[in-house]
Write an enzyme that holds these catalytic residues in place. Structure first.
Site, PDB file in Angstrom:
ATOM      1  N   PRO A 110       1.151   7.612  -0.159  1.00  0.00           N
ATOM      2  CA  PRO A 110       1.723   8.469  -1.199  1.00  0.00           C
ATOM      3  C   PRO A 110       3.225   8.290  -1.414  1.00  0.00           C
ATOM      4  CG  PRO A 110       1.445   9.733   0.798  1.00  0.00           C
ATOM      5  CD  PRO A 110       0.885   8.366   1.092  1.00  0.00           C
ATOM      6  N   GLY A 111       3.872   7.385  -0.658  1.00  0.00           N
ATOM      7  CA  GLY A 111       5.240   7.032  -1.014  1.00  0.00           C
ATOM      8  C   GLY A 111       6.310   7.263   0.023  1.00  0.00           C
TER       9      GLY A 111
ATOM     10  N   CYS B 184       0.876  -1.186   0.000  1.00  0.00           N
ATOM     11  CA  CYS B 184       0.000   0.000   0.000  1.00  0.00           C
ATOM     12  C   CYS B 184       0.907   1.227   0.000  1.00  0.00           C
ATOM     13  CB  CYS B 184      -0.908   0.012   1.210  1.00  0.00           C
ATOM     14  SG  CYS B 184      -1.758  -1.560   1.511  1.00  0.00           S
TER      15      CYS B 184
ATOM     16  N   LYS C  45       7.169   5.704   3.057  1.00  0.00           N
ATOM     17  CA  LYS C  45       7.918   4.499   3.434  1.00  0.00           C
ATOM     18  C   LYS C  45       8.547   3.852   2.207  1.00  0.00           C
ATOM     19  CE  LYS C  45       5.068   3.577   7.508  1.00  0.00           C
ATOM     20  NZ  LYS C  45       4.073   4.668   7.266  1.00  0.00           N
TER      21      LYS C  45
ATOM     22  N   ASP D 178      -4.757  -4.111  -6.924  1.00  0.00           N
ATOM     23  CA  ASP D 178      -5.488  -4.385  -5.687  1.00  0.00           C
ATOM     24  C   ASP D 178      -4.633  -5.302  -4.819  1.00  0.00           C
ATOM     25  OD1 ASP D 178      -7.191  -5.166  -3.656  1.00  0.00           O
ATOM     26  OD2 ASP D 178      -8.933  -5.370  -4.956  1.00  0.00           O
TER      27      ASP D 178
ATOM     28  N   CYS E 295      -0.845   3.672  11.435  1.00  0.00           N
ATOM     29  CA  CYS E 295      -0.611   4.888  12.219  1.00  0.00           C
ATOM     30  C   CYS E 295      -1.787   5.085  13.171  1.00  0.00           C
ATOM     31  CB  CYS E 295      -0.436   6.101  11.304  1.00  0.00           C
ATOM     32  SG  CYS E 295       0.209   7.537  12.201  1.00  0.00           S
TER      33      CYS E 295
ATOM     34  N   GLU F   8       0.256   0.356  -5.504  1.00  0.00           N
ATOM     35  CA  GLU F   8      -0.755   1.291  -5.008  1.00  0.00           C
ATOM     36  C   GLU F   8      -2.030   1.074  -5.806  1.00  0.00           C
ATOM     37  OE1 GLU F   8      -3.215   3.797  -3.468  1.00  0.00           O
ATOM     38  OE2 GLU F   8      -1.288   3.383  -2.505  1.00  0.00           O
TER      39      GLU F   8
ATOM     40  N   ASP G 235       1.370  -1.445   5.017  1.00  0.00           N
ATOM     41  CA  ASP G 235       1.090  -0.213   5.758  1.00  0.00           C
ATOM     42  C   ASP G 235      -0.377   0.107   5.514  1.00  0.00           C
ATOM     43  OD1 ASP G 235       1.323   2.142   7.177  1.00  0.00           O
ATOM     44  OD2 ASP G 235       2.209   3.259   5.513  1.00  0.00           O
TER      45      ASP G 235
END
Length: 497
Positions: free
Chosen positions: A303-304, A300, A306, A358, A429, A325, A376
């Protein structure tokens, strides 16, 4: 007859008062209205600061005003309702945002009362109209009659504890309850310490967080990044616990060339730890890919953040990385974030690839194909409330069910893609037990060939000085009030066969 208290009045004569708000307050108001329409303060505020050419102290004032009014409206709203002598439902939403900005100046910032009142009324006159300005003037005068502690005593319930803290620390009560359970469930608190720890955690959510940068290994080193920051007249220092992190004391990250070209980025130190610990964990058995190189997957990736660190580490370790993604527009962001690492990989044996797909189907499509996988997972973001001030007011308990289903599907779909002996990191998170330990327990029941391993050793390997603050294991939960990072949860799973 009791005498009415003397109201502090503005020292500025009415004719001399401003007819419009100043640029910093107008920027804060504009962001609050964007947030009310569904925007995000951390994305909208930088655009407003640039549009209005706000820098230095003016930018800092606008930032504190925006974030403070948004974070603390759980306290300011009952104050405003009492001062206006009417329920909030009878206040226009735009006027309410103006009053929240005024309340924060009076009760949360060191702005003189007369200046806070004058400037808030001037702002109301400009953005809400002359009629609303009269109401704003009356409410501001009423709020200025008492200090913060007096208003707390008036609007904060005494019992139960969670209801008191919900208003006093401006969090929805369901989040207060969930964080209390999480502190105990993750072993950060005992029954005897949890109430005090909870207050510290909620207070940390309301404090402006440190701004962390990541020096992506092999693209730029920490010392070089610190020098690059200082060349912009800002100040920075190496993070005391995370070797890839730099703490930016003040300054505009966008002014740093290394961030613009992708060798470095803005990234919370806790997020950096997750990526680094996955790479540091020993796998068992031979590497899966031909030639002995490992294959890694960020399931996942958008937006990049990690993925950017993983890509740099992949080049350093001669590994291949697939950054997946599901959303095409977010995959484009990942490509932009990884551009520097992709360029560096061209001169090495590593291959960095960004895909759209997916993640729930990855195990069926590529069984046993990856040596290291990062999941993530999308989550409520309760660990990043200090950075995303509007999130606490948008999330509800109903979100947990939908997110919990997705989290289990992503983790369950990723495990079959893990090669024997491979390592999977599950991260959120959020410390909410329904998004962390419960997800792990449920998925492991369906995968008897996968074992959870103790993540504390890996985190200790990639940090300094946190060995005693990593909880009882096997998962690791970082906390804003303990580690000074976002509230990242991190679990490690190994496929045994």
């Amino acid at each position: 007859m009791s005498q009415r208290p003397t109201r502090p009045r503005s020292a500025t004569p009415p004719r001399a008062r401003g007819r419009s708000g100043d640029a910093a307050r107008l920027a804060a108001y504009t962001v609050l209205r964007s947030v009310a329409a569904g925007g995000y303060a951390n994305l909208e505020l930088p655009k407003e600061l640039r549009r209005r050419h706000l820098r230095g102290r003016d930018a800092a004032f606008a930032t504190e005003l925006t974030y403070g009014a948004c974070r603390l409206c759980g306290f300011y709203d009952p104050v405003i309702a009492l001062a206006a002598d009417r329920p909030l439902e009878r206040l226009d939403e735009a006027v309410l945002d103006t009053l929240r900005l005024g309340a924060h100046q009076l009760l949360g910032m060191r702005v003189p009362a007369h200046a806070a009142a004058d400037e808030t009324v001037a702002l109301a006159r400009q953005v809400n109209g002359a009629g609303a300005a009269g109401l704003v003037n009356a409410v501001m005068r009423r709020i200025s009659e008492a200090d913060r502690e007096t208003w707390l005593a008036r609007v904060v319930p005494t019992e139960p504890l969670t209801a008191r803290l919900a208003v006093e620390q401006s969090h929805p009560e369901w989040i207060v309850k969930a964080l209390r359970q999480a502190l105990i469930g993750h072993g950060a608190s005992t029954a005897g310490t949890v109430d005090e720890d909870l207050e510290r955690l909620l207070a940390a959510d309301n404090a402006a967080p440190e701004l962390h940068l990541v020096a992506r290994p092999g693209l730029i080193e920490v010392e070089e990044l610190v020098r690059a920051v200082e060349s912009t007249a800002a100040t920075a220092a190496a993070h005391p616990h995370v070797p890839t992190a730099v703490v930016l004391d003040h300054g505009d990250p966008g002014a740093i060339a290394a961030i613009r070209d992708g060798r470095a980025a803005v990234q919370d130190a806790g997020s950096q730890v997750v990526a680094a610990a996955l790479v540091a964990t020993p796998r068992t058995g031979p590497g899966h890919a031909p030639g002995g190189r490992e294959r890694w997957l960020d399931l996942c990736a958008g937006p990049g953040g990690k993925a950017g660190l993983l890509a740099a580490l992949a080049v350093r370790h001669d590994a291949d990385l697939v950054a997946n993604e599901v959303a095409p527009h977010r995959a484009t962001l990942v490509e932009q974030t990884l551009a520097a690492a992709i360029e560096a990989a061209r001169g090495s044996a590593s291959r960095i690839e960004v895909r759209t797909g997916d993640g729930r189907r990855i195990g069926a499509e590529e069984p046993a194909a990856y040596d290291r996988i990062l999941v993530d997972a999308p989550c409520t973001g309760l660990g990043a409330l200090r950075r995303r001030p509007e999130a606490r007011w948008r999330r509800t308990t109903a979100d947990l069910a939908a997110l919990g289903t997705l989290q289990r599907e992503l983790l369950g779909g990723a495990l079959p893609a893990l090669a024997p002996g491979g390592i999977l990191a599950y991260a959120t998170c959020s410390p909410h037990l329904a998004e962390t330990t419960f997800v792990i327990a449920d998925v492991l029941k369906k995968h008897p060939n996968v074992q959870q391993i103790d993540a504390r050793a890996a985190v200790a390997d990639v940090t300094t000085g946190w060995t005693e603050d990593l909880g009882p294991g096997p998962g690791v939960q970082l906390w804003p009030h303990i580690h000074g990072t976002d509230g990242m949860f991190f679990a490690l799973l190994r496929r045994e066969g």
